[in-house]
Every structure is written in C-alpha cells, then in structure tokens.
Design a protein around this motif. Structure first.
Motif, short mmCIF file in Angstrom:
data_model
loop_
_atom_site.label_atom_id
_atom_site.label_comp_id
_atom_site.label_asym_id
_atom_site.label_seq_id
_atom_site.Cartn_x
_atom_site.Cartn_y
_atom_site.Cartn_z
N LEU A 1 -8.58 -0.66 -7.11
CA LEU A 1 -7.30 -1.36 -7.26
C LEU A 1 -7.07 -2.83 -6.43
O LEU A 1 -6.46 -3.73 -6.85
N VAL A 2 -6.71 -3.06 -4.70
CA VAL A 2 -7.11 -4.00 -4.23
C VAL A 2 -7.70 -4.81 -5.14
O VAL A 2 -7.21 -6.04 -4.94
N ARG A 3 -9.18 -4.90 -4.82
CA ARG A 3 -9.55 -5.81 -5.04
C ARG A 3 -9.60 -6.44 -6.85
O ARG A 3 -9.24 -7.59 -6.08
N SER A 4 -8.50 -5.67 -7.75
CA SER A 4 -8.32 -5.94 -8.63
C SER A 4 -7.60 -7.39 -8.63
O SER A 4 -7.44 -8.39 -9.34
N TYR A 5 -6.68 -7.11 -7.76
CA TYR A 5 -5.56 -7.97 -7.26
C TYR A 5 -6.22 -8.97 -5.87
O TYR A 5 -5.64 -9.89 -6.51
N ILE B 1 0.85 -1.07 -0.25
CA ILE B 1 0.43 0.17 -0.07
C ILE B 1 0.65 1.20 0.20
O ILE B 1 1.87 1.39 0.92
N ARG B 2 0.87 2.12 -1.22
CA ARG B 2 1.30 3.30 -1.07
C ARG B 2 0.52 4.23 -0.66
O ARG B 2 0.66 5.31 0.10
N TYR B 3 0.03 4.10 -1.53
CA TYR B 3 -1.47 5.53 -0.97
C TYR B 3 -2.32 5.07 0.33
O TYR B 3 -2.88 4.23 -0.93
#
Lengths: 380, 180
Positions: A301-305, A291-293
């Motif tokens: 984005l998190v969900r997609s991964y 997690i950068r931001y």
C-alpha cells in the motif's frame, strides 16, 4: 451511539469495556494510569464484569494477562515506557504461545534522563516480537482500534499493541462517538478459543521444541502476520458496516498530486494535517501518509502511494541508533525495488515530548531543496 | 479557531477549568479540545492548560502560543510568568486579582481585566482563605466578558468535572457571571 467529550485514555477504557474482557491486569505508570483507573472503577461499580488483577510490577501484569489468555478468556493490559520494557520477556512468550492479548501502550520516552513525555521509542523497541502494532491519531481512533484489535488478534492468534501518544492524546479532552454495547457485540463475537488450559482436556502448552519444530512454529508466526492483512481489512469493512467509520492500514491526506509527502504515525499526524492545509493554501503541493499499522507493515500500500512522488519526508519520533528512524527503514525497504524512487528524508521530528508546531512542518517543506538524503536529519 | 490559555499553579484547578470550558463549548455546539502541559503533576508548580474552539474537528495538538484569551488563576502568577506571551492583538487577559488593572502592564496590545474571584469563592466556601478555589467562578467572569460560552452550558458542565461541592460552585459561577 452518543457523542461525548472524553480523554484519550478514557476512550481506550470505553473501548475495552465494550469488548467485554474477562481479565484486566495492570500496574499504573504515567501517562497510562487513567486507562486502568477508569477500568478499575468500571469493574468496581459493576459496569464491567471482569476480574481486575492488581499486581506489583509490569512483568506480573503481562504474565497475568498471558495466564488469563491461556486459560481461554479475553485479556487486556496497558502500560507505558519503562513498564513496556519490563514486560519484554513475556511479550515474546505470548507471541510464541499464540495468545491474542491486547495491550495499549501510552507512548512515552524511556530514560535516562528521566522523562514522562511522548515519543515512540518504547514501542519501536518492541517491533520485532511478532506483536501487531497500531498507532492512533485521535481518541475516536483509539476507542475504535481497541475494539478492532480484539477482533483481529483472536482471528490471527497473535497479540496486538495499540499505541496512543502520552499526554498529547492520552490527556487531551476531545469529542468521541461512543458506540452502544449492542453495536460492539455485533462487531465482536465472544472469544471462544479452540485450545486453552482445561483440566478436563489436558494438553501441553509451550513444551520444549527442538530446531525443526521451533523453526516451523516461527515460520507460522510470519505466515500469520502476512495473512493478518486480510483479517485487518475484513475487520475494517465490518467496522464500517456497523459503526459507519472507515479505517485502513494507512491513511492519506491530499496525497494524489502531492510533490512532498510527509510520513508519520501517531497523534502528531493531526498537526501535520494542519501544516498540509497551510502549505496547500501557499500553493505548495504537500500531502500526508499516516502509518496506522506498523506491524504488519503495509509495504504494498505504501509503495502504491509513494513510488511516483518527488519528495518523501519521514517524520520519526524514535530511531535505531547507528542506523535510521524505524519508519524511514520501512519506507526505504518498501521502495527498494522501484525503478524511480522518491528522495527519502530521514527526519527525527521529536523525542521526549519536544514540542512540534505547525510552522516546524511548514518550514521543512519550504526548505525541501536544502535537505539531504544521505544522513539522519535533526532539528536545529 | 479561537484559542484560550490558562495559567495556574498545580492544585489551583486550571486543568479542570479548561475541561469545564471545553465541555461547555461542546454543549454549545462547537468542536473543542482541552489539554494541559504537564511537568510531573505537583502542587505549586506553574501549569498551563489550553482550550481550542472551532466549527470543525481540531487536528492540531501543539501548545497554544498565540491565544485569543488568557485566563490567569492568581494575580501573583502574572508577576512571575510571562502570561501575555504571544497573545493576539486586542486579545483579552483575565486575571483573578483584587488589584487595579494598572498594576499589570504588558508590552502586547491587549485588553486586561482584573476581577476578584477569590472573594466570591470564599463566600461560597470554595477552598480556604490561603488557597481559594476559583476555577469554576472565574469561568462565569470569562463567559460574561467574552460571550463565547453560555452560562447554561457552564452550569451543566461543572458537575461532570467537579463532583464535590458542585452546587456551591454553580452558585459561585452564577454570581461571578452576574457581577462581571
């Protein structure tokens, strides 16, 4: 561009210098002190044309930064731990006033008991303010992120807090490519705000606002947070074009076919990378999502991964007592509407600088079947 | 990856020595990393500092627990601190001591070298008789014994971290290198 070896804290100072702020106000606190020491030297020897305001507390440091920003110039401050806590009231005010102040926080535990070492409690305690938050893994990322932070903050008109881990990043000497001033100037245009305190054009700032107006102003802050994704991506693209280094809201490592994904923010990401390498060599399909931001939180984005993964181990270095690790809360939130969710483990990896070794992470993956999802998990 | 651990007391310059060594290795073309374990910084307290060397960027950020090399800034420290802890088999412990190496016995299978760096430091006016400053010359001994780092790079790296008496430190560094 020149490659050199600098401390994480010096990398921050170099990034700030390249951004040409007009006002730096700060109060020393371990482990942040090197940052403002270097900046005060730069101002003193003429390398940096800025006012360095020495103040008697962090409350004054952030107030001076706010005043400078309100007067229409680029302003910077840095702190840690108790210093950040002391700033709290004004941190709120800066968001409401829509001022693009950049603050670097060297992550450090907050007492009691007294502790100078790293965890993320100080910045996580400030997560709901409306400041954007970025967590850095390396000195290079710290330098680069400071430059990006000014660009994003000034477009979004919200302040940004950039985190470097105390000691394990702030006091580590490591290689950094230092951009030229020409490159930095190409990336970051001069700050020219539309509204600022100007005796020739009197305006009222922060006047009383009743419910209807206040409500809409707060809605605007959330809208700006949502819109900041686009600005951040634009900043990352521009940065890549000019400097040749690619950043994103998150970073991943061996994630595509991973069955066990570790989620972490900050400098210990590096240690987890090594653990992933080790696990892969043992035939375990491990991966990493950094997690950068953290604000705005990149849920899509998190969900997609993570949606199709089997196990997600969230490595927190702070927690909301009575609830869960703050990063775990976000991961669960992001995945709530998915039909097939991974097992999500809420792990408290380290607080107050408790040491973390590669083996600690490897063991977690090897013992994944014994972990429970129904409670916070602690180290032995 | 090669890992080096320094043991010293606050004020002896172990942290500066780790930075000079890392910087010199960087000049020699390696990827390196140097960092200390801090209590709150204070004179006299035991400190450890670490250097890692590799051919690619170093990601790991935990303290060095299995060093290839250990550098002990003063012999007395080896009597009270477990300096050999976790050292790799056939690793090297370099101790700044005028005593014979037989004075130091460790359970681990490793090589021990004692070298009187204090004498060289005092000859070049580095520190005082009670507290000689040996952090630069001991790197000369280390360079000669290990061949890991070049003396030229150490000479270049020294003034960056030791702006005061840089010349005298470099002379002491060379003498230590030549005598080791």
């Amino acid at each position: 561009m020149v490659k050199d070896m600098v401390l994480g804290s010096e990398a921050v100072a170099l990034g700030v210098k390249l951004a040409r702020p007009k006002v730096i106000s700060a109060y020393p606190i371990t482990p942040q002190t090197h940052i403002i020491e270097r900046l005060s030297e730069m101002v003193d020897n003429g390398e940096l044309d800025a006012s360095f305001i020495r103040v008697e507390s962090e409350l004054s440091a952030i107030s001076a930064a706010m005043g400078a920003s309100q007067a229409g110039v680029r302003a910077f401050t840095a702190t840690s731990s108790h210093g950040l806590a002391l700033m709290h009231e004004v941190l709120h005010w800066i968001v409401g006033a829509r001022l693009p102040v950049v603050l670097v926080n060297a992550n450090r535990a907050i007492g009691s008991p007294w502790n100078i070492w790293t965890d993320q409690t100080d910045s996580m305690s400030q997560r709901d303010l409306g400041w954007l938050q970025v967590y850095c893994e390396t000195a290079q990322e710290a330098l680069d992120t400071v430059l990006q932070a000014f660009y994003v903050a000034e477009k979004v008109l919200l302040p940004i807090m950039v985190m470097i881990d105390g000691f394990i990043l702030s006091h580590t000497l490591e290689e950094v490519v230092i951009p030229t001033q020409e490159q930095a100037d190409e990336f970051l245009p001069p700050y020219e705000p539309e509204y600022f305190l100007d005796i020739n054009n009197p305006l009222s700032f922060g006047n009383a606002a009743k419910g209807d107006v206040f409500y809409n102003l707060r809605k605007d802050i959330q809208r700006s947070m949502e819109a900041s994704f686009g600005v951040i991506n634009e900043a990352h693209n521009r940065f890549d074009d000019i400097f040749g280094r690619r950043y994103d809201l998150i970073d991943t490592y061996f994630i595509d076919d991973a069955e066990i994904v570790f989620v972490i923010a900050g400098a210990l990401t590096g240690t987890v990378r090594v653990a992933v390498d080790k696990l892969r060599n043992m035939g375990v399909k491990a991966g990493l999502l950094k997690i950068r931001y953290f604000r705005p939180f990149p849920s899509d984005l998190v969900r997609s991964y993570l949606t199709d993964k089997k196990h997600v181990v969230v490595l927190n270095r702070s927690l909301s007592f009575g609830s869960a690790g703050q990063i775990t809360q976000e991961i669960k939130n992001a995945l709530y509407f998915e039909k097939d969710k991974p097992f999500i483990y809420d792990y408290v990896l380290s607080l107050g600088g408790k040491e973390v070794f590669v083996e600690d992470i490897v063991k977690l993956a090897l013992n994944i079947d014994s972990l429970e999802t129904s409670k916070i998990l602690w180290r032995e | 990856m090669i890992e080096i651990r320094f043991h010293g007391r606050g004020g002896q310059g172990a942290v500066i020595a780790s930075k000079i060594l890392a910087y010199a290795l960087f000049l020699d073309g390696y990827h390196t990393q140097a960092f200390p374990t801090y209590g709150a910084e204070r004179r006299g307290a035991p400190v450890a500092a670490y250097v890692r060397v590799d051919n690619s960027f170093i990601n790991v950020r935990s303290p060095v627990i299995n060093p290839d090399y250990v550098i002990v800034m003063s012999g007395k420290l080896a009597d009270t601190v477990d300096v050999s802890s976790g050292i790799k088999e056939n690793g090297l412990i370099l101790i700044n001591s005028e005593l014979d190496v037989d004075h130091y016995t460790f359970e681990e299978r490793c090589r021990v070298v004692c070298f009187d760096v204090n004498r060289i430091a005092l000859k070049y006016g580095l520190g005082t008789k009670i507290m000689p400053i040996i952090n630069v010359p001991i790197l000369g001994v280390f360079a000669k014994l290990t061949g890991l780092v070049s003396i030229d790079a150490l000479k270049k790296a020294t003034p960056k971290f030791v702006p005061v008496k840089a010349e005298r430190n470099i002379e002491a560094l060379e003498e230590a290198y030549n005598l080791a």
